[in-house]
Each structure stands twice: as C-alpha cells, then as structure tokens.
Write an enzyme that holds these catalytic residues in place. Structure first.
Site, short mmCIF file in Angstrom:
data_model
loop_
_atom_site.label_atom_id
_atom_site.label_comp_id
_atom_site.label_asym_id
_atom_site.label_seq_id
_atom_site.Cartn_x
_atom_site.Cartn_y
_atom_site.Cartn_z
CG ASP A 9 81.17 -9.88 -103.93
OD1 ASP A 9 82.10 -10.64 -103.62
OD2 ASP A 9 80.74 -8.99 -103.18
CG HIS B 183 89.09 -15.31 -106.43
ND1 HIS B 183 89.91 -14.66 -105.52
CD2 HIS B 183 89.91 -16.13 -107.13
CE1 HIS B 183 91.15 -15.06 -105.67
NE2 HIS B 183 91.19 -15.96 -106.63
#
Length: 428
Positions: free
Chosen positions: A13, A41
């Site tokens: 992340d 994503h």
C-alpha cells in the site's frame, strides 16, 4: 532493452501508482509477476479512478500491452468481473495477455482459505480469504491447475480429482464440511476456460522478444518486500515473492535484462493484518496518520496499522532488491507535525541492531530507536521542484535517503497525479 522492476519497499500500500503514472507513458508492456487478487491498486486517468486487484495497471492504456505472468495465481471469476467492469466504462481489454503457465485459483481454494483461518483462531495469519495461499500451496505440492489445463476436459478432470482427494478428507474430517464435487468443479472450470482462452499466450516468449527488440517492459509487483515469503516477516507474509527476483521467476525473463529496480516507500509506514511492526503507533498519532493518509485497504476496507518511517526496513529493502531508485509517497500527510520521528535502529534485549534481525522472534521484540526531525506547516502539494519544499521538509527527505542507502528520485506531494516532484528520471 529497459526492463524496469517496480516493487513496494515496506508492507504494501505504498502508492506504487505514483510511479506507474510517471513510467506508464514511456513503456510498451506492463507485466504482473506475483500474487493474485489479494492486492488492490488504484489507477487514475483524468477524472476517472479505477480500482484493480488482478489486472495490471497498464490495462487502462490502449497503447501498451498488459501481461499477467506465470508467477501470478489467477481467479478467473475475479478477472472477468474486473474486465466486465472496465468494459462497461468503455475500456477495451482485448489486448490483455495471460500466461498459459499461470496457476488457477479454483473455488475450493477460497473455501479452504476461509475455513483454515477460522480454524486457526488466534494463530491465524490474517489472509484476505481469497484463496491465494491454498493455490500457491497446490503449486508447490505439484497438484495445482494451470491455465492451459482448462482446455482439456479429461485432463482437467484428472487434475481436479487429484487435487480434491486430500482436500475433501480435510473438509469432512477436520473442518466438518461437505466434500466438494469433482464433476461440478470440473464443469465450472471448463466454462471459465472457454472465456479465458482468447487472452492466453506464451507470455514469457512475448516479453523476451519485446526486450530483445528494444521495447520497454515494466514489471509490476503486488504486495511488498516485507511480505515476501522468503525475505519478509515470516510467517506473516504473502505466499509469493514480491521482491525484485520474483520479476524474473514470475515472468520467465532473465536477470540480465533488468536495468532498473524502483522501490516505493511511504514517508511513514503502514501494515495490514497480523505480524510484527516495530514503529506501530497505537495512540492518537497512529489514528492521526490513518485519517490524514486515508489508510484503509482497497481490497478489504480494513484500517491499516500506521507507524513512523522505519529506516531499518528501507535499508533492508534496498539490499534485498538491489534498488536503484526510491519513490517516496505521501510526504504531504506529515504536514502539520512539529516533530517527526525516524526509526534509525532497533533495541533488541538491550542491544542495538542497525540491520534487520534474521530471527523473527528478535524482530518481534525489537523496539525502535528514534531520531527526531523538525516538521513543517506549509502546504507542499503545489511544489514541483525539490528546492520549493520547506527547508525542514528537504532535510527530512535527505535524511531518509541517507538512511535508506538509495537515492530518492521521485516525491509524492499530494493525492493528485500532478502532485509530484521528479528529481531523477525513472526510465533510462
């Protein structure tokens, strides 16, 4: 012949999309090389935002070829959901290439993932429950089903039967569940294979030919260094190799064809799920970072654990991946802090450790040794050169670079695509 590897340098992340945005217009192929739909994503194009979990970020760009490599475990149902979602918004996905050697996530892998986590209770790993681990386990145990197996009914039936022989015993006798029907599972997979077939190709051959012709290939890693099954915080890791070496094994491209390795790091650290996290903040500072940085998972929606920047982790990532460049993201999140701690080493049972302990028990016991830097109050989102940043902000970045042992080439200064400072080009 630029082969560029893009990986996360922390626990995932990190905002790899920032780097992808800068590189994407200059590459011909984008290849996923590990993981499955357990990593999310976001890709932003104009005013549109696309949340992807399995498809490579390059799927949005009609001028390049997106590739799912052999190292990825593919859930066909999820793949088709993503394709349908994109096509409903006018995105053509016909240029996608899926490796014929990639392993399949079957419905029974998801079932096993969920019941196993429940069975483990307090000893659970903290998986996403999407069948990633069981699919990779089958791969290693040599009972996995690969994409090309979906095109031969008799062969597929034999493979499913062999795979379910032991699994059904576990489901019935250990987990008190019903057995999974072999014939029904085979039929379901055959139907999925029919739709998947137009995308299937020998992707290793395609990528090697492209590199030999001087094309640029971006190898896109899912998850991150500290979740690597070999180099991460085992056993609290993913089931694949998100590190730079995985780009080669996960696509069939040799290491001599890799010219750049780019690591993405936040200006602080986050983690999702179980496992040690030396700089984790369990007080209001951690909650402040979570809210300021909007730290909630794309895939699960779970709040991310937050902590100060860990230079020990970044040095380790530089070493393991052979980083040539770092993309530092979310620097703007730290705006408004009077002081910003940086973890420069660990205290383990009274001894200072400047490097990552190989013993995970020692890592779990590690206490951060902090160095404190002055913060800044100025809005940095409109800064487009390093010199425009506040002096204290510049000092913070330079210190992170020094401690990480790798140059910082790009800085993310805000959530928008143009909120970026490029110090060095990411493409040769």
């Amino acid at each position: 012949m630029p082969g560029i590897v893009l990986i996360g340098a922390q626990w995932g992340d990190e905002g790899k999309g920032k780097a992808t945005d800068l590189i994407g217009t200059k590459v011909d192929y984008v290849a996923r090389f590990n993981g499955g739909n357990n990593a999310g994503h976001s890709v932003v194009v104009g005013d549109e935002s696309y949340a992807l979990h399995l498809l490579p970020s390059g799927i949005i760009n009609p001028n390049l070829t997106p590739v799912i490599g052999n190292g990825v475990v593919v859930d066909p149902e999820v793949l088709f959901e993503e394709i349908d979602g994109l096509e409903s918004r006018g995105i053509d996905c016909s240029h996608l290439k899926v490796s014929e050697a990639a392993h399949i996530i079957a419905p029974y892998h998801r079932t096993l993932d969920k019941v196993t986590e429940r069975f483990l209770g307090k000893h659970k790993i903290g998986t996403t429950g999407r069948g990633i681990g069981p699919a990779y386990a089958d791969k290693i145990n040599r009972v996995g089903i690969r994409v090309h197996d979906l095109f031969n009914a008799d062969h597929l039936h034999d493979k499913v039967e062999a795979s379910l022989h032991q699994k059904n015993q576990m489901l019935v006798k250990l987990y008190n569940r019903r057995p999974i029907d072999v014939d029904q599972t085979t039929e379901e997979l055959l139907k999925l294979g029919e739709r998947l077939k137009p995308y299937v190709a020998n992707t290793g051959l395609i990528l090697n030919k492209a590199l030999d012709e001087g094309k640029t290939v971006l190898f896109e890693g899912a998850q991150a260094t500290m979740l690597d099954v070999d180099h991460g915080t085992y056993p609290f890791v993913t089931s694949s190799n998100p590190t730079a070496g995985g780009a080669c094994t996960g696509t069939g491209v040799g290491p001599t064809k890799i010219t750049r390795v780019i690591g993405v790091s936040k200006a602080y650290v986050t983690r999702v799920g179980e496992g040690p996290f030396p700089t984790e903040l369990l007080d209001e500072s951690g909650e402040w970072l979570r809210q300021q940085g909007h730290e909630f998972g794309v895939t699960t929606g779970r709040p991310r654990r937050c902590g100060w920047f860990d230079a020990v982790v970044n040095r380790y990532a530089s070493q393991v991946n052979g980083l040539t460049d770092i993309v530092l993201t979310k620097l703007d999140v730290l705006t408004g802090l009077k002081e910003i701690p940086i973890c420069v080493a660990y205290d383990v049972d009274g001894e200072r450790h400047d490097d990552m302990p190989t013993d995970q028990a020692a890592f779990a016991a590690a206490k951060p040794i902090y160095e404190t830097m002055p913060g800044w109050d100025e809005d940095i989102s409109d800064c487009h050169s390093f010199d425009e940043l506040p002096a204290t902000c510049q000092a913070y970045v330079k210190r992170l670079e020094e401690l990480s042992g790798c140059r910082i080439s790009v800085i993310g200064t805000g959530p928008q695509r143009d909120h970026v400072i490029q110090i060095n080009s990411l493409v040769d």
